[in-house]
Design an enzyme around this catalytic site. Sequence first.
Site, PDB file in Angstrom:
ATOM      1  N   HIS A 124      41.766 -87.804  88.683  1.00  3.54           N
ATOM      2  CA  HIS A 124      40.747 -87.293  89.598  1.00  3.54           C
ATOM      3  C   HIS A 124      40.807 -85.781  89.707  1.00  3.54           C
ATOM      4  O   HIS A 124      41.803 -85.130  89.342  1.00  3.54           O
ATOM      5  CB  HIS A 124      40.904 -87.929  90.989  1.00  3.54           C
ATOM      6  CG  HIS A 124      42.160 -87.550  91.708  1.00  3.54           C
ATOM      7  ND1 HIS A 124      42.256 -86.440  92.515  1.00  3.54           N
ATOM      8  CD2 HIS A 124      43.379 -88.136  91.742  1.00  3.54           C
ATOM      9  CE1 HIS A 124      43.477 -86.363  93.026  1.00  3.54           C
ATOM     10  NE2 HIS A 124      44.181 -87.381  92.574  1.00  3.54           N
ATOM     11  N   CYS A 136      48.951 -90.536  91.882  1.00  2.00           N
ATOM     12  CA  CYS A 136      47.763 -90.350  91.049  1.00  2.00           C
ATOM     13  C   CYS A 136      47.848 -89.031  90.281  1.00  2.00           C
ATOM     14  O   CYS A 136      48.658 -88.165  90.594  1.00  2.00           O
ATOM     15  CB  CYS A 136      46.499 -90.389  91.900  1.00  2.00           C
ATOM     16  SG  CYS A 136      46.074 -92.064  92.442  1.00  2.00           S
TER      17      CYS A 136
END
Length: 462
Positions: A340, A359
Amino acid sequence: MELRKALIAGMFAVSGAAVAAQPATTAQPRRTPAPEVLLPAPAPAPIVAPPAPTTKSGAPVIGIPEVQPLPVNEPVMAWPVADARALLAVIDTIESEGLFSKDYQPEALRAAIAAGPGQALDAVASKSFAWLAEDLRDGRTPMESRVQWFAVDPDQDVTPTTGLMTKALATHNVAGTLAELAPTHPDYQALKAALATTPRADTATRSKIRINMDRWRWLRRDLGEIYLIANVPEYQLRLMKANHQLVKTFRTVVGKPGRTATPQLAEEVKAVVFNPTWTVPQSIVVGEGLGASLMRAPRKGYKVTRNSDGSLTVVQQPGPSNSLGVIKIDMPNPHAIYLHDTPAKQYFNQPIRAESHGCIRTQNALVLGMTMAIMGADMPQEQLVANATSGKYTKVPMTRTFPVYISYFTMGQDTGMTGRVVSYADIYRRDAPVLASFAKARELKTTQRISSEPVIQLDNPL
């Protein structure tokens, strides 16, 4: 707004050109070819171990595999003496592949060859071939020494040991059959060349090379025609195309050492989300008191919902301060790991970038996301720009998916893949268990396909 659209269009043009360019390091803007030229046919889905049972509480641990792994069944076949001699020759030189000759009982095989054809030779040669084939195909390291390794390797289903042995004996080409199992990635070849030129007295370097050669065997041999591979200790993500050609690299921020370390995965990009929302984990909603705080004093950009059981759900809305930035590359997996964007772009300038909760924050994520969307969803540039600038949540499902590998290599080619081998800090201390397994006798392979450690949902980009 018009300036932002122009900037996005410019980034997208660079992205498309990079994918189309042949030399990886000299990409120039040009007209993007049709997606059909770039994309392979969808790869067959790998055979995956059954998912672990799940529970969810706070920052959730969702389970440990409960099925007890079983020893693999290894075939026994009739071995002509000539083929057994060919097998022994491979074993005697197998250290060039980073493996250990002693693991494949060369002295017992030599004695059985001297005694001539018969059951003893069949048993010894079959066992030696099976063990060597398994290690070349799947890696020597036992699963309990592969910390947080959840990348399922389907190669044992694609090229089962029985089929390999049958082929080797039918063609009388033992060496050729085994050679076809070695990884094809240029990093593996660079490590192999480094091993050949490293003095035997330099045991520490040779051990590190062996560790990372073996890690390549943990991944599937065919990584795909176009794929993404992130190397956690390198803090880099690579976009690769046919025959492992480098298209573009992206700096990354990965999980902090400890409980939020980024696990190793082999998944698929299934969607690109423009202007994503972020559902805040309960570890923050409850554990850090964010839910109660927002109920007392609502804050712009957050939506709070009280559920029927009295719990709170907090969703951060799209916007410039959203923790996921302006784009999320979705690769569904039990760990809730994905690639992301981020508003905290200053971290990309740090040399050590283990700062996230699991992440992978990706520099120039908008470029990458647009590249994925045009190749995987055949979406025109104008629509992509409209999606990115709308400020609204837009999910673009992939009609053609791309493999993405979250790997862990502490040695490999430099970022530009020039052939120069460099080392990376072992930020999660995952080399030691592999090295310790090398010092032990080679273990019997089992049906276990991933680590038996808890699967922890790390859906937290902060």
